[in-house]
Design an enzyme around this catalytic site. Sequence first.
Site, PDB file in Angstrom:
ATOM      1  N   ASP A   8      -5.966   0.040  -0.901  1.00  0.00           N
ATOM      2  CA  ASP A   8      -6.482  -0.173  -2.252  1.00  0.00           C
ATOM      3  C   ASP A   8      -5.593   0.423  -3.342  1.00  0.00           C
ATOM      4  OD1 ASP A   8      -8.628  -1.132  -0.815  1.00  0.00           O
ATOM      5  OD2 ASP A   8     -10.127   0.010  -1.926  1.00  0.00           O
ATOM      6  N   HIS A  39      -5.291   4.153   0.734  1.00  0.00           N
ATOM      7  CA  HIS A  39      -4.748   3.879  -0.610  1.00  0.00           C
ATOM      8  C   HIS A  39      -3.228   3.945  -0.536  1.00  0.00           C
ATOM      9  CE1 HIS A  39      -8.902   5.147  -1.231  1.00  0.00           C
ATOM     10  NE2 HIS A  39      -8.877   4.398  -2.317  1.00  0.00           N
TER      11      HIS A  39
HETATM   12 NI    NI Z   1      -9.932   1.674  -5.587  1.00  0.00          NI
END
Ligand code: NI
Length: 233
Positions: free
Chosen positions: A44, A185
């Site tokens: 992400d 991430h």
């Molecule tokens: Ni996010």
Amino acid sequence: MHKIAVGGLLTTTGLLTLTAAPAAADVRQAPDCAEVECVALTFDDGPGEHTDELLDMLDEHDAKATFYVLGSKIDAYTDVVRRMVDQDHEVGNHTWDHADLATLSADQIKDDLKRTDQAIERATGQEPATMRPPYGSLDDTARGAIDKPMLLWDVDTLDWQHRDPAKTVDITTRETGQGSVVLFHDIHKTSVEAIPEVLDRLSDEGYEFVTVSEMMGSDMVGGTAYSDARSMD
Ligand code: NI
């Protein structure tokens, strides 16, 4: 889809059909997740400066992943986003700039997602099939305004918090099961550093690395939230 396109070309010229035909051999044959153990690794908030290196790592293992990108970052990383699609990864919509959708009106949500869809489509030629709400935050207004499948996760590595590759590997290997969706991430160097070992360890356990859409398939319903493949039963 492919067959229809070839058929259309056939009616105009046979020569084009001959040149188009070999492309079929390049279409990825995804593992059958009813037969083998599958896991969907998801990344992400990118793309970022470490994403290209991550794509090298995934490519080395022939592992496929899903990237929930921010629309606002696409212009700076158009080549990286295009590379994701070229390498058969999935690109999903993570909003324009990481808004908490539970704080927005239905129209604001639709505008945000549409703007992001358009940026992804400009870069890749494809509209994203799925979206992920920032912070996993959804209220009734958001659920009613979103027409794509909403992908949450069942394994949270907390990589953004501890920034420790060993911890990221540990949580992932301990919590992943058949059909898991794992949250990372790729904007953090320490998250990307964890990936070679994540791939080695899960691969040793027999997992195949597939995209969210490959794992969840055509059974996903627009406007519905999913945390993993088991949540579909
Ligand atoms: Ni996010």
